[in-house]
Design a protein around this motif. Sequence first.
Motif, PDB file in Angstrom:
ATOM      1  N   ASN A 164      47.050 -36.511  36.354  1.00 35.88           N
ATOM      2  CA  ASN A 164      46.931 -35.668  37.609  1.00 35.88           C
ATOM      3  C   ASN A 164      45.669 -35.161  37.776  1.00 35.88           C
ATOM      4  O   ASN A 164      45.459 -34.323  38.908  1.00 35.88           O
ATOM      5  CB  ASN A 164      48.102 -34.811  37.602  1.00 35.88           C
ATOM      6  CG  ASN A 164      47.833 -33.472  36.654  1.00 35.88           C
ATOM      7  OD1 ASN A 164      46.946 -33.268  35.933  1.00 35.88           O
ATOM      8  ND2 ASN A 164      49.039 -32.664  36.508  1.00 35.88           N
ATOM      9  N   THR A 165      44.680 -35.206  36.970  1.00 35.98           N
ATOM     10  CA  THR A 165      43.559 -34.483  36.891  1.00 35.98           C
ATOM     11  C   THR A 165      41.992 -34.916  37.539  1.00 35.98           C
ATOM     12  O   THR A 165      41.623 -34.354  38.554  1.00 35.98           O
ATOM     13  CB  THR A 165      43.335 -33.672  35.532  1.00 35.98           C
ATOM     14  OG1 THR A 165      44.363 -33.269  34.961  1.00 35.98           O
ATOM     15  CG2 THR A 165      42.186 -32.917  35.304  1.00 35.98           C
ATOM     16  N   ASN A 166      42.121 -36.126  37.220  1.00 31.54           N
ATOM     17  CA  ASN A 166      40.563 -36.896  37.522  1.00 31.54           C
ATOM     18  C   ASN A 166      40.880 -38.429  37.717  1.00 31.54           C
ATOM     19  O   ASN A 166      41.911 -38.971  37.499  1.00 31.54           O
ATOM     20  CB  ASN A 166      39.637 -36.631  36.599  1.00 31.54           C
ATOM     21  CG  ASN A 166      38.091 -36.699  37.146  1.00 31.54           C
ATOM     22  OD1 ASN A 166      37.857 -37.114  38.545  1.00 31.54           O
ATOM     23  ND2 ASN A 166      37.108 -36.280  36.513  1.00 31.54           N
TER      24      ASN A 166
ATOM     25  N   PHE B 220      36.184 -23.954  32.287  1.00 32.09           N
ATOM     26  CA  PHE B 220      36.846 -25.303  32.612  1.00 32.09           C
ATOM     27  C   PHE B 220      35.670 -26.304  32.863  1.00 32.09           C
ATOM     28  O   PHE B 220      35.762 -27.395  32.189  1.00 32.09           O
ATOM     29  CB  PHE B 220      37.651 -25.297  33.729  1.00 32.09           C
ATOM     30  CG  PHE B 220      38.959 -24.782  33.582  1.00 32.09           C
ATOM     31  CD1 PHE B 220      40.076 -25.302  32.970  1.00 32.09           C
ATOM     32  CD2 PHE B 220      39.167 -23.368  33.783  1.00 32.09           C
ATOM     33  CE1 PHE B 220      41.306 -24.879  32.777  1.00 32.09           C
ATOM     34  CE2 PHE B 220      40.551 -22.817  33.706  1.00 32.09           C
ATOM     35  CZ  PHE B 220      41.476 -23.512  33.240  1.00 32.09           C
ATOM     36  N   HIS B 221      34.822 -26.068  33.427  1.00 28.92           N
ATOM     37  CA  HIS B 221      33.797 -27.100  33.840  1.00 28.92           C
ATOM     38  C   HIS B 221      32.236 -26.662  33.963  1.00 28.92           C
ATOM     39  O   HIS B 221      31.873 -25.554  34.661  1.00 28.92           O
ATOM     40  CB  HIS B 221      33.923 -27.429  35.713  1.00 28.92           C
ATOM     41  CG  HIS B 221      35.481 -27.820  35.744  1.00 28.92           C
ATOM     42  ND1 HIS B 221      36.114 -26.947  36.550  1.00 28.92           N
ATOM     43  CD2 HIS B 221      35.937 -28.871  35.346  1.00 28.92           C
ATOM     44  CE1 HIS B 221      37.422 -27.733  36.518  1.00 28.92           C
ATOM     45  NE2 HIS B 221      37.452 -28.935  35.650  1.00 28.92           N
ATOM     46  N   PRO B 222      31.455 -27.470  33.279  1.00 32.29           N
ATOM     47  CA  PRO B 222      29.913 -27.035  33.462  1.00 32.29           C
ATOM     48  C   PRO B 222      29.585 -27.970  34.648  1.00 32.29           C
ATOM     49  O   PRO B 222      30.120 -28.489  35.213  1.00 32.29           O
ATOM     50  CB  PRO B 222      29.575 -28.085  32.235  1.00 32.29           C
ATOM     51  CG  PRO B 222      30.795 -28.676  31.360  1.00 32.29           C
ATOM     52  CD  PRO B 222      31.831 -28.441  32.055  1.00 32.29           C
TER      53      PRO B 222
ATOM     54  N   PHE C 176      42.817 -31.455  42.270  1.00 28.97           N
ATOM     55  CA  PHE C 176      41.726 -31.178  41.213  1.00 28.97           C
ATOM     56  C   PHE C 176      40.435 -31.969  41.571  1.00 28.97           C
ATOM     57  O   PHE C 176      39.731 -31.683  42.537  1.00 28.97           O
ATOM     58  CB  PHE C 176      42.204 -31.454  39.900  1.00 28.97           C
ATOM     59  CG  PHE C 176      43.635 -30.762  39.388  1.00 28.97           C
ATOM     60  CD1 PHE C 176      43.561 -29.157  39.681  1.00 28.97           C
ATOM     61  CD2 PHE C 176      44.602 -31.268  38.865  1.00 28.97           C
ATOM     62  CE1 PHE C 176      44.553 -28.560  39.352  1.00 28.97           C
ATOM     63  CE2 PHE C 176      45.672 -30.368  38.556  1.00 28.97           C
ATOM     64  CZ  PHE C 176      45.838 -28.958  38.697  1.00 28.97           C
ATOM     65  N   HIS C 177      40.359 -32.955  40.810  1.00 26.37           N
ATOM     66  CA  HIS C 177      38.819 -33.722  41.216  1.00 26.37           C
ATOM     67  C   HIS C 177      39.149 -35.136  41.926  1.00 26.37           C
ATOM     68  O   HIS C 177      40.176 -35.717  42.070  1.00 26.37           O
ATOM     69  CB  HIS C 177      38.472 -34.051  39.658  1.00 26.37           C
ATOM     70  CG  HIS C 177      38.443 -32.599  38.907  1.00 26.37           C
ATOM     71  ND1 HIS C 177      37.510 -31.977  39.194  1.00 26.37           N
ATOM     72  CD2 HIS C 177      39.171 -32.172  37.910  1.00 26.37           C
ATOM     73  CE1 HIS C 177      37.488 -31.069  38.142  1.00 26.37           C
ATOM     74  NE2 HIS C 177      38.755 -30.852  37.335  1.00 26.37           N
ATOM     75  N   GLY C 178      37.781 -35.435  42.442  1.00 30.73           N
ATOM     76  CA  GLY C 178      37.691 -36.651  43.270  1.00 30.73           C
ATOM     77  C   GLY C 178      36.203 -37.207  42.776  1.00 30.73           C
ATOM     78  O   GLY C 178      35.436 -36.669  42.446  1.00 30.73           O
TER      79      GLY C 178
ATOM     80  N   ILE D  82      40.145 -27.735  25.282  1.00 29.48           N
ATOM     81  CA  ILE D  82      38.790 -27.960  25.516  1.00 29.48           C
ATOM     82  C   ILE D  82      38.867 -28.953  26.864  1.00 29.48           C
ATOM     83  O   ILE D  82      39.259 -29.933  26.570  1.00 29.48           O
ATOM     84  CB  ILE D  82      37.828 -28.645  24.576  1.00 29.48           C
ATOM     85  CG1 ILE D  82      37.861 -27.644  23.332  1.00 29.48           C
ATOM     86  CG2 ILE D  82      36.687 -28.760  24.870  1.00 29.48           C
ATOM     87  CD1 ILE D  82      37.388 -28.116  22.073  1.00 29.48           C
ATOM     88  N   HIS D  83      38.450 -28.292  28.099  1.00 29.31           N
ATOM     89  CA  HIS D  83      38.757 -29.009  29.094  1.00 29.31           C
ATOM     90  C   HIS D  83      37.691 -30.032  29.698  1.00 29.31           C
ATOM     91  O   HIS D  83      38.114 -31.164  30.055  1.00 29.31           O
ATOM     92  CB  HIS D  83      38.936 -28.195  30.284  1.00 29.31           C
ATOM     93  CG  HIS D  83      39.201 -28.917  31.665  1.00 29.31           C
ATOM     94  ND1 HIS D  83      40.540 -29.409  31.705  1.00 29.31           N
ATOM     95  CD2 HIS D  83      38.498 -28.891  32.627  1.00 29.31           C
ATOM     96  CE1 HIS D  83      40.367 -29.814  33.190  1.00 29.31           C
ATOM     97  NE2 HIS D  83      39.362 -29.737  33.742  1.00 29.31           N
ATOM     98  N   ASP D  84      36.476 -29.661  29.058  1.00 30.90           N
ATOM     99  CA  ASP D  84      35.250 -30.478  29.460  1.00 30.90           C
ATOM    100  C   ASP D  84      33.901 -30.113  28.744  1.00 30.90           C
ATOM    101  O   ASP D  84      34.221 -29.520  27.764  1.00 30.90           O
ATOM    102  CB  ASP D  84      34.992 -30.171  31.222  1.00 30.90           C
ATOM    103  CG  ASP D  84      33.866 -31.030  31.882  1.00 30.90           C
ATOM    104  OD1 ASP D  84      33.449 -31.959  31.364  1.00 30.90           O
ATOM    105  OD2 ASP D  84      33.726 -30.691  33.074  1.00 30.90           O
TER     106      ASP D  84
ATOM    107  N   ALA E 270      39.840 -35.349  30.785  1.00 24.88           N
ATOM    108  CA  ALA E 270      39.932 -35.909  32.165  1.00 24.88           C
ATOM    109  C   ALA E 270      38.438 -35.950  32.619  1.00 24.88           C
ATOM    110  O   ALA E 270      38.068 -36.147  33.868  1.00 24.88           O
ATOM    111  CB  ALA E 270      40.637 -34.887  33.211  1.00 24.88           C
ATOM    112  N   HIS E 271      37.290 -35.505  31.907  1.00 23.61           N
ATOM    113  CA  HIS E 271      36.126 -35.245  32.193  1.00 23.61           C
ATOM    114  C   HIS E 271      34.939 -36.188  31.473  1.00 23.61           C
ATOM    115  O   HIS E 271      34.166 -35.695  30.686  1.00 23.61           O
ATOM    116  CB  HIS E 271      35.588 -33.808  32.216  1.00 23.61           C
ATOM    117  CG  HIS E 271      36.393 -33.122  33.575  1.00 23.61           C
ATOM    118  ND1 HIS E 271      35.819 -33.355  34.909  1.00 23.61           N
ATOM    119  CD2 HIS E 271      37.310 -32.200  33.465  1.00 23.61           C
ATOM    120  CE1 HIS E 271      36.704 -32.533  35.537  1.00 23.61           C
ATOM    121  NE2 HIS E 271      37.609 -31.909  34.621  1.00 23.61           N
ATOM    122  N   PRO E 272      35.278 -37.523  31.501  1.00 23.49           N
ATOM    123  CA  PRO E 272      34.177 -38.317  30.722  1.00 23.49           C
ATOM    124  C   PRO E 272      32.758 -38.080  31.475  1.00 23.49           C
ATOM    125  O   PRO E 272      32.923 -37.847  32.686  1.00 23.49           O
ATOM    126  CB  PRO E 272      34.823 -39.712  30.841  1.00 23.49           C
ATOM    127  CG  PRO E 272      35.710 -39.686  32.247  1.00 23.49           C
ATOM    128  CD  PRO E 272      36.086 -38.223  32.061  1.00 23.49           C
TER     129      PRO E 272
END
Length: 464
Positions: A118-120, A275-277, A457-459, A211-213, A163-165
């Motif tokens: 559900n995230t990215n 969460f996000h750099p 969340f992300h797109g 560790i989200h990202d 979810a953040h490759p």
Amino acid sequence: MTDRECELNPLLKENFAPWRMEGDADDLEVIGEIPADLNGTYYRNGPNPAFEPTGRYHWFDGDGMIHAIRIEDGRAFYRNRYVKSDGLAEERAAGKALFDGVLTLTATEAPRFKNTGNTNIVSYAGKLLALVENALPTELVPCTLETIGVYDFGRRLASPMTAHPKMDPETGEMLFFGYSPFPPYLQLHVADASGALTRSEPIDVAWPSMIHDFAITREHVVFILCPIVFSFEALAKGKGVFSWEPERGTRLGVMPRGGASADVRWFETDACYVFHPLNAYAAGDEVVLDVARYQQLLFMAPSAARDPDWRGKNVARLHRWRIDLRRGGVRSEPLDEGDGEFPRIDERRLGRKHRFGYMAATGPEGNEAGLPVWTAVRKYDLERGTIETRPFGSGNGASEPLFVTRHGDAEEDDGYVLVLVYDQSRNTSEFLILDARNINDEPLARIRLPHRVPYGFHGNWVAA
Ligand SMILES: [Fe+2]
């Protein structure tokens, strides 16, 4: 969960409420003109519980739903589909919710989690992948959004994927990691441009964490280890699976791209959560890392009497860390007093020096309710040190702002900022195409969607 409790959960109300229909809409109404050089598809992922949650519901728990807006020769088309996980199929057969939420878990007894995806949503090696950090990717058909199934790199990946490759803009490689409450707590993976998983390295960390990202530079991988600790002890006491332990501080791990766990150098900074750099890059002996930094992260608010400034601490602000690789140490510099989330850059600058950044931000009316709703977009010029805010109005939450370049050779910031905005007065959503150099001008195009798109969340944009 009873009907009464659902009614009270703000993360199931208003534009957080799930949109449960799947559909298609062609030739959407456009106010203004879609730029002729913008052709492709915007994909947006977010939580959309198909069944009323049985337990306490957290925003991170809902079934993934993909909303796709395809732009072709000045015309716009919409489609939305669930990420059809095995868990969702099981729930559909049962006609009710069956799974536990990760963040709302309060007992250790055999919890069951769903791969919500559900995230990215990212495009890699011709595949469209829906991602959630506690599970494997789910592959979808890019044009129809139908679910193909779990994607495990030909059985080479056996553990969850962030979810953040990070897609290296020069090499085409995809770098990603996975974390786990069990050893190895952290693993780095590298896949090549053809889609083959080529490396998996376990990385030693001082504690297991959410560790989200992470970030990369041309030469480094940068891990952000915050004091949110997996704690089975706390869970057994009914306190939730993550425990905020600020006395540990935050550690930034810098590893050469070709290195392994033993090559990671850890640098300490103040306790915080990220969460996000926004991005990272190497500059001489330093690694510069810009992040959306929370002073603390408590999933459950203590009483106002215990901490009247809880809200002020539990929001993210753009922040710069300069990690000195030669002398050691981290220099810490706030870049904004206002708060926001979902920082993005021009993806061609990923791992390279960026000048501009874009974030969803709190609008001038503030955020009294304290919900994850951002009613403005903020644009940062980090060279000039200027910030521009484009507000959308109270109650009109904006998605993560996504920069898309006008063409491959265009300068940084020469392009469009794509943003989905809820229109509370009409109870629907619009997809705005802003001129990135003039974000406060009238949008180049406002694409009216057939219904609201719940906050998510992300797109990402996939050029045609
Ligand atoms: Fe995220």
